[in-house]
Structure formats: C-alpha cells, structure tokens
Design an enzyme around this catalytic site. Structure first.
Site, short mmCIF file in Angstrom:
data_model
loop_
_atom_site.label_atom_id
_atom_site.label_comp_id
_atom_site.label_asym_id
_atom_site.label_seq_id
_atom_site.Cartn_x
_atom_site.Cartn_y
_atom_site.Cartn_z
N CYS A 211 -3.74 -13.51 -3.76
CA CYS A 211 -3.46 -14.06 -2.43
C CYS A 211 -3.85 -15.53 -2.34
O CYS A 211 -4.06 -16.05 -1.25
CB CYS A 211 -4.14 -13.23 -1.34
SG CYS A 211 -5.92 -13.23 -1.47
N ASP B 160 -6.96 -6.18 -6.07
CA ASP B 160 -6.59 -6.99 -4.90
C ASP B 160 -7.78 -7.86 -4.50
O ASP B 160 -8.39 -7.66 -3.45
CB ASP B 160 -6.16 -6.06 -3.75
CG ASP B 160 -5.64 -6.84 -2.55
OD1 ASP B 160 -5.36 -8.04 -2.70
OD2 ASP B 160 -5.51 -6.23 -1.47
N PHE C 105 -11.81 -3.81 -5.35
CA PHE C 105 -11.62 -4.64 -4.15
C PHE C 105 -10.92 -3.83 -3.04
O PHE C 105 -9.88 -4.21 -2.53
CB PHE C 105 -10.77 -5.89 -4.46
CG PHE C 105 -11.22 -6.67 -5.67
CD1 PHE C 105 -12.22 -7.62 -5.55
CD2 PHE C 105 -10.65 -6.46 -6.92
CE1 PHE C 105 -12.63 -8.35 -6.66
CE2 PHE C 105 -11.05 -7.17 -8.03
CZ PHE C 105 -12.05 -8.12 -7.91
N ARG D 193 0.84 -1.22 0.00
CA ARG D 193 0.00 0.00 0.00
C ARG D 193 0.86 1.25 0.00
O ARG D 193 0.58 2.22 -0.71
CB ARG D 193 -0.91 0.02 1.23
CG ARG D 193 -2.14 -0.85 1.11
CD ARG D 193 -3.12 -0.59 2.23
NE ARG D 193 -2.64 -1.04 3.51
CZ ARG D 193 -2.90 -2.24 4.05
NH1 ARG D 193 -3.67 -3.09 3.41
NH2 ARG D 193 -2.41 -2.57 5.23
N ASP E 13 -15.97 -1.94 -3.81
CA ASP E 13 -15.97 -3.18 -3.01
C ASP E 13 -17.40 -3.71 -2.98
O ASP E 13 -18.37 -2.95 -3.14
CB ASP E 13 -15.47 -2.94 -1.59
CG ASP E 13 -14.93 -4.24 -0.94
OD1 ASP E 13 -13.71 -4.47 -0.99
OD2 ASP E 13 -15.76 -5.02 -0.43
N SER E 14 -17.52 -5.03 -2.75
CA SER E 14 -18.86 -5.62 -2.72
C SER E 14 -19.46 -5.56 -1.31
O SER E 14 -20.64 -5.82 -1.14
CB SER E 14 -18.80 -7.07 -3.19
OG SER E 14 -17.90 -7.78 -2.38
N ASN F 95 -20.01 -5.66 -7.64
CA ASN F 95 -19.12 -6.74 -8.02
C ASN F 95 -18.05 -6.15 -8.94
O ASN F 95 -18.35 -5.70 -10.05
CB ASN F 95 -19.94 -7.81 -8.74
CG ASN F 95 -19.08 -8.96 -9.20
OD1 ASN F 95 -17.85 -8.87 -9.27
ND2 ASN F 95 -19.73 -10.06 -9.50
N ALA F 96 -16.81 -6.15 -8.48
CA ALA F 96 -15.75 -5.47 -9.23
C ALA F 96 -15.58 -6.06 -10.63
O ALA F 96 -15.28 -5.33 -11.58
CB ALA F 96 -14.45 -5.54 -8.46
N1 SAH Z 1 -6.77 -3.95 -0.77
C1 SAH Z 1 -7.46 -4.10 0.50
C2 SAH Z 1 -7.79 -5.54 0.82
C3 SAH Z 1 -8.71 -6.21 -0.18
S1 SAH Z 1 -9.36 -7.71 0.40
C4 SAH Z 1 -6.62 -3.48 1.60
O1 SAH Z 1 -5.46 -3.14 1.35
O2 SAH Z 1 -7.11 -3.31 2.70
C5 SAH Z 1 -10.50 -8.14 -0.83
C6 SAH Z 1 -11.77 -7.33 -0.83
O3 SAH Z 1 -12.55 -7.74 -1.93
C7 SAH Z 1 -12.65 -7.48 0.39
O4 SAH Z 1 -12.89 -6.22 0.94
C8 SAH Z 1 -13.97 -8.06 -0.15
O5 SAH Z 1 -15.12 -7.48 0.49
C9 SAH Z 1 -13.92 -7.64 -1.59
N2 SAH Z 1 -14.64 -8.45 -2.56
C10 SAH Z 1 -14.82 -9.78 -2.60
N3 SAH Z 1 -15.45 -10.15 -3.73
C11 SAH Z 1 -15.67 -9.02 -4.44
C12 SAH Z 1 -16.27 -8.73 -5.69
N4 SAH Z 1 -16.73 -9.70 -6.48
N5 SAH Z 1 -16.32 -7.45 -6.09
C13 SAH Z 1 -15.84 -6.46 -5.31
N6 SAH Z 1 -15.25 -6.67 -4.13
C14 SAH Z 1 -15.17 -7.93 -3.69
#
Ligand code: SAH
Length: 401
Positions: free
Chosen positions: A344, A304, A235, A219, A257-258, A283-284
């Site tokens: 991840c 991410d 995300f 980050r 984010d979702s 949904n991203a």
């Molecule tokens: N980059 C962030 C961590 C991301 S974790 C940080 O540094 O803090 C992954 C994230 O994706 C979670 O917040 C989860 O809610 C989200 N997520 C899961 N599926 C998703 C989707 N289909 N579309 C959007 N967000 C999603």
C-alpha cells in the site's frame, strides 16, 4: 467561522510550471507558486492563474501546506458553492449505490474517496448507519457543516462522526478533534457485514477510519481461495482476511499482528463469525522466520504490511523489506501454495513491487505464476489525472516449482 463562496484571492503560478494543472492534476505545489495576491486566508476560495493572468482553476487555499491549493474545478464559469458540492457528493454516492450496488445498509463502504471522486480533501466512509468523515484540507474543514448537511440529505445516517488524521491536519494547519458532528453518538463498536463475514469496527481507536475498506474485494476473493488450505495471515489487523478464509472453509488459520488492540478485536471478530483462528502477537517479519525455523508450512500466506515507503528516500529500504517478507513467506509455502502479497506504498511502482516478489522467489528457489493483479476495492476509485492516489497493489501468485 463564516465562509464565503466568493473567491478571495489569486494564486499565480510560476512561468513554465503550469503543465500538470493544465493536464487536470489537482495539486498546486508550493514551489510552483510565484505569488499570492489579495491576502486570502486558510480555507478561502482562490483563483489559480498563470503568469499572464490566464485562468487555470478554482481551489481552496491552505497556506501552511506543501500543496497550498487543490483545484476542484477547471471551469472559470463555475460557482463553487453548496449546489456545486451537492452535485459532486450526489455523484459519488450514486456511483456506490446505483453503479456498484454497494447500498446494503448493514455493510461498510467508502462513499467519498477524495481526488478519486473529484472532492480533494474529503473522505467519507459509511459503517452501517454511521458516517465517518475526514476533512483533509482547510477549505473543506471550513465547510464541514454544509458538507455534513448534504451528506445527511443524501444518505440519511443515524449519526456523523469526525475522525481527523493528525498528521494531515498538522500539515494543513487545521485543528479538528474527534466528535459527533450530527445525530447519534456511534457505539463503541459497530457491527458491519462484508459478504458473509461480520466485523466489529472501532471508529474511535481503530486504524484508518476503523477498517481497511480498500481491501474489501480482495478479502472476499482471497477468502474463497483459502478453502481447504492451511492459511497464514500476517499483518492481520482485526482479522479481515483470516475470518474470510476461515468462513470459506480453510483447514486452519493462523494470524499475526503487532498491535494488541487490533488482535483483541480480531479475537472478537473470530467469535462473532464462529470460526477458530490461532492469533499471535509479534513482529511479522520475525515471526515468519521463526515459523520456518520451527518447520511449519502453509498452503497460503497473506502479506498485507503497513505502508513501508513513506517518502521517496525511503523506497529502497521499503523494497528490501517487501522482498524480505515475501522471501520468508515463500519459504513457508508448500508445493502449489498461494502467496497473496500486498503493497500500500503509493511510491512503490507496480514494476518495482513485482521485481521485489520475483527477487524473493529467486532467492527462495521457487518459481511463481502471477494469477491476479488487483488493486483497491471499486469504492476507492482513482482519477487517472492524479495517479498518486492509486496506491494499493495485491498480487495473487501460485508456487509452480
Ligand atoms: N489485512 C488487514 C489490514 C492490515 S493493515 C485487513 O484486511 O483488515 C497492516 C497491519 O499491520 C496493522 O494491523 C498493523 O498493526 C500491523 N503491523 C504493522 N507493523 C507490523 C509488524 N512489524 N508485524 C506485524 N504486524 C504489523
């Protein structure tokens, strides 16, 4: 429950199945076990030996788990007691504070990273004055009081909060609930600093132990690269990358984010840092495509996603999803744009992930230069003997054509 330091049984390995353990991989899989002798109970210390009775290691017994023993010592003469754990925990804490200089009392840091610190079964994250602990094996869960006492001695926290991981607890057959194990009850939100950014952490309801500490250094790095750019953080969780990019002087920041709860906290984090971020829930995977249809473009897209491959059988499908997200992201980038692509899923190899990004670039008709290959923050070390715990990849690429 009273726990003893004395070994309470034997786990005998099948002939020909001892090599990983001999190479110091700490996991004993149930299908390598020939016999369990001496009727040990969950959490008891057991001696692991080969079929000829030769000592292999000491570990704690988890009869319900697919990994019924995680070995903590390969030295037959070692006593696995409070002093043993005090030494291991001191080493883990000293590594963060003395070696990494991660001792800032207002910051957040992973103090104990399970296998990566030779303490399989224990995660300890420090958020400011509070510790959050996760016990992931029956052996360490049974010794929670002793471990908390040692952690108190070493780190003088205001409080120690337990945040069990339900899936793992079920597989391990351990029953734990969220609770303050010692000291003050943590507030609803804890404010921590990460570089010049500040974040509110929800220890009880947030994902992981409240924050994705593994992405800390990514980050900070990616935030800097956002300066002067139009940034999209898909995300975004509670706004980690987005806030850093905005603070570094991004021209604009959009974040998706979702999860509604995550976005609520993300909005508060933007306010806390006095930055403007345009948040959208959805949904991203779909949103990225929609942005493209709307004709929007960006100079930096951060991907991410959550862990997309949860089993070996799921790897192919996950690779398609990684490729799909990267393809959509690349289509949104202008010339010289930056793609930050994270994975991840520990089951996806570096080679497979790079291929997914490359395939996406080919389909998008773009060429890329890989600028940096990054992994977890240094407070999440891994042991080369247990490479499964090296799970995070972060590729920083620039569009070159
Ligand atoms: N980059 C962030 C961590 C991301 S974790 C940080 O540094 O803090 C992954 C994230 O994706 C979670 O917040 C989860 O809610 C989200 N997520 C899961 N599926 C998703 C989707 N289909 N579309 C959007 N967000 C999603």
């Amino acid at each position: 429950m009273t726990v003893s330091d004395a070994p309470r049984g034997l786990v005998v390995l099948r002939k020909g199945r001892t090599r990983p353990l001999a190479m110091h991989h700490p996991w004993v899989f149930s299908n390598t076990v020939a016999a369990v002798e001496g009727a040990p109970e969950a959490g008891d210390l057991v001696r692991v030996q080969d079929h000829l009775g030769r000592f292999m290691g000491w570990g704690y017994f988890s009869p319900k788990s697919k990994i019924p023993v995680k070995v903590v010592s390969w030295d037959e003469a070692e006593t696995i007691d409070g002093d043993f754990w005090r030494a291991r925990l001191s080493q883990a804490v000293a590594y963060r504070t003395d070696f990494l200089g991660m001792g800032d009392p207002s910051a957040a840091v992973r103090l104990v990273n399970a296998e990566g610190d030779r303490i399989p079964g224990l995660i300890v994250d420090r958020y400011g004055a509070f510790l959050v602990v996760e016990f992931l094996t029956a052996g360490l869960a049974a010794r929670s009081e002793m471990l908390v006492d040692i952690l108190r001695e070493l780190t003088s926290p205001a409080g120690v909060f337990e945040r069990p991981e339900p899936d793992i607890s079920r597989h391990e057959g351990i029953r734990r609930s969220q609770a303050t194990l010692w000291g003050e009850e943590p507030p609803e939100h804890i404010e921590i600093s990460e570089g010049r950014a500040k974040f509110l952490i929800d220890l009880r309801g947030g994902q992981k132990t409240g924050f994705y500490l593994d992405q800390h250094e990514n980050r900070m790095r990616v935030g800097e690269l956002g300066r002067g750019r139009r940034v999209l953080d898909a995300f975004c969780y509670t706004g980690g990358f987005a806030v850093h990019a905005a603070l570094a002087g991004a021209m604009s920041v959009t974040a998706i984010d979702s999860s509604a709860e995550s976005l609520q906290l993300a909005q508060r984090n933007a306010e806390l840092n006095r930055v403007a971020i345009d948040f959208a829930r959805g949904n991203a995977f779909e949103r990225l495509r929609m942005l493209r249809l709307e004709g929007q473009t960006f100079d930096m897209v951060i991907l991410d996603p959550p862990k997309l491959a949860r089993s070996r059988a799921g790897v192919r499908k996950a690779l398609r999803a990684y490729k799909d997200a990267n393809l959509s992201a690349l289509k949104l980038l202008d010339a010289s744009g930056i793609l930050v692509s994270c994975c991840c899923s520990g089951l996806v190899s570096a080679e497979q992930f790079l291929r997914a990004v490359k395939d996406a670039a080919v389909d998008a008709g773009r060429s890329l230069r890989v600028v940096e290959r990054r992994g977890t923050s240094r407070d999440h070390p891994f042991d080369p003997a247990c490479p499964e715990t090296d799970y995070l990849q972060c590729l920083i690429c620039q569009v070159t054509g």
